[in-house]
Design an enzyme around this catalytic site. Structure first.
Site, short mmCIF file in Angstrom:
data_model
loop_
_atom_site.label_atom_id
_atom_site.label_comp_id
_atom_site.label_asym_id
_atom_site.label_seq_id
_atom_site.Cartn_x
_atom_site.Cartn_y
_atom_site.Cartn_z
N LYS A 33 0.71 -1.47 -0.26
CA LYS A 33 -0.20 -0.47 -0.02
C LYS A 33 0.97 1.49 0.24
O LYS A 33 0.19 1.95 -0.68
CB LYS A 33 -0.71 -0.04 1.24
CG LYS A 33 -1.54 1.52 1.81
CD LYS A 33 -2.03 1.10 0.56
CE LYS A 33 -3.12 3.09 0.79
NZ LYS A 33 -4.13 3.27 -0.27
N CYS A 63 -3.57 10.67 1.28
CA CYS A 63 -2.88 10.06 1.36
C CYS A 63 -1.44 9.76 0.71
O CYS A 63 -0.21 9.96 0.77
CB CYS A 63 -3.57 8.39 0.36
SG CYS A 63 -5.58 8.46 0.47
#
Ligand code: SAJ
Length: 457
Positions: free
Chosen positions: A200, A254
């Site tokens: 991720k 993010c």
């Protein structure tokens, strides 16, 4: 099956609603009472394409609460912010969620962490806290299943994108896979927990580094008197080149944060942190372009169009607009803000006409599609300057209305086109070179090469 989703934000709420719409009984938990009340009154706390229809499909099997209770599955989608002072992850929400779950955990339950965390967090932080329940790992199941959906297309991507399922053991991986298969149509790839955490972070770091490269190209092109937008369009014709877009910086919860999670404990990393620095410096660079235009104007007023972190969303988390505004205000510029998507912002938001009235320069910071359709004739500016840091405006239209248009990376900062080259007199620079150019429509605007010779694109 009863599922408890902790965290009803941009990821947790759509996930909870998808699970409910596909047949599970879902309790959504959020520590913000306003979010819980809002949902239980049939209202959604934020906009996202398709979420209202999804809510209607899910509402009979979905309820919002402020505390979790017993469940078969606990899914954690809480924020993992970055401590701005140390650039180290703040895991307090994840820890709190784990403690809340531990109070209800029983043998056979499955716990899923979707929140993005530094590699090793599941084993070192989350699982030990869950074990304080008295139930040992292997008596309960655990998986890290990082989300991959992009705001603006969250629901579509949650259903269609592939997923990584990183289980603590085989049983955990299989159970988590079965759960996601209820609504995911993309491929599901299985791995261990730590690899899933690492993957991720690699994904978002890869994007951050590539955006930094595009931003570096914009600055280099500026120095060389080259229009970076045309140059990128042409370079991307190569079958193995895919350069991203330069812009005023990287925002969102993010990409501006995750690279730090990857490197926070490393003693070897250089490229990742350099990319962060490049992207973090872009608001300064856009202000530099703006300052260049506004030199000599008394009590200058800047109007920012687009305070969201990117186009077509109302999310302002980590938006480059924050830094731009603070820097500009520190230099004495008066700031006005307009964003048709954003509901709440620390700076007052105005409608477009009011934000522009009497202003000296519009600065485009978010690439909302609707900005391409702005009619500049309707704006009552004091001085007709515009800085387009996203290359989103219809530049010819603005120039036609007497605006001086500067586009980030258009190559005119060092080599402005002379005023006598057929440019409207009120405009300082032409942006003809800012449009992608095809062989069939060569622009007629000459640029000066670094060696001073005139050339045509
Ligand atoms: N940006 C540029 N130039 C570009 C692309 C983006 O300046 O060419 C800027 C945007 O304007 C924005 C920032 O970068 O400020 C990030 O926007 P984004 O659209 O690239 O990504 P996010 O943060 O909205 O979502 C990302 C996605 N990750 C990747 O594409 C690898 C999404 O799939 C993740 O699920 C999400 O992060 C997340 O939650 O981790």
């Amino acid at each position: 099956m009863k599922i408890c989703v902790l965290g009803l934000g941009y990821i947790g709420l759509p996930t909870a609603l998808l699970l409910a719409a596909h047949g599970s009984e879902v309790v959504g938990v959020d520590v913000k009472q306003s979010v819980v009340d809002c949902l239980n009154h049939g209202k959604l706390p934020f906009k996202e394409p398709g979420i209202e229809d999804l809510y209607l499909q899910a509402k009979d099997r979905f309820v919002a609460e402020s505390e979790p209770g017993a469940a078969d599955v606990f899914l954690v989608a809480v924020p993992t912010p970055l401590d701005p002072a140390t650039k180290v992850s703040d895991l307090s929400y994840v820890k709190r969620a784990a403690d809340m779950i531990a109070a209800h955990l029983k043998g056979g339950d499955l716990v899923i962490l979707e929140s993005t965390v530094p590699p090793g967090t599941s084993e070192r932080v989350v699982i030990p806290r869950l074990e304080k329940s008295g139930v040992a790992i292997r008596d309960f199941l655990y998986a890290h299943c990082p989300e991959r959906a992009i705001p603006g297309r969250t629901l579509k991507e949650m259903v269609c994108n592939s997923r990584i399922i990183g289980g603590y053991d085989r049983d955990s991986t299989e159970q988590a896979t079965s759960l996601y298969q209820t609504f995911v149509r993309g491929e599901i790839y299985q791995t261990d927990t730590r690899t899933a955490e690492f993957v991720k972070l690699m994904e978002n770091t890869c994007r951050d580094v590539n955006i930094a490269l595009a931003n570096e190209f914009a600055k280099l092109a500026e120095e060389c008197g080259v229009n970076v937008w045309e140059a990128i369009t042409l370079a991307n014709k190569h079958p193995r080149v895919s350069i991203l877009n330069p812009g005023p910086g990287v925002g969102g919860h993010c990409i501006a944060i995750d690279p730090w999670f990857l490197t926070e404990n490393s003693t070897r990393c250089r490229m990742v942190s350099t990319a962060r620095e490049v992207n973090d410096s872009m608001p300064n660079y856009v202000l530099h372009i703006t300052r260049d235009l506004l030199t000599g104007i008394k009590s200058p007023v800047i109007s920012i169009f687009g305070v969201a972190y990117k186009g077509n969303v109302g999310d302002t988390r980590e938006s480059p607009a924050f830094k731009f505004i603070q820097l500009a205000e520190n230099e004495g510029y008066a700031i006005r803000c307009h964003d048709p998507y954003v509901r709440e912002f620390p700076h007052p938001l105005m409608d477009m006409a009011d934000a522009a009235a009497g202003s000296d320069c519009i600065v485009i910071l978010a690439d909302h599609d609707c900005f391409h359709r702005i009619d500049p004739a309707e704006l009552r500016m004091r001085t007709k300057f515009v800085v387009d840091a996203r290359n989103i405006l219809d530049h010819e239209r603005w120039i036609g209305q007497g605006f001086a248009v500067r586009v980030l990376g258009d190559g005119s900062l060092v080599h402005p086109v002379p005023l006598d080259e057929g440019i409207p007199s009120a405009g300082l620079y032409s942006t003809d070179a800012a449009r992608p150019v095809t062989a069939s429509s060569p622009p007629s605007v000459p640029l000066l090469s670094p060696d001073g010779r005139e050339r045509f694109l």
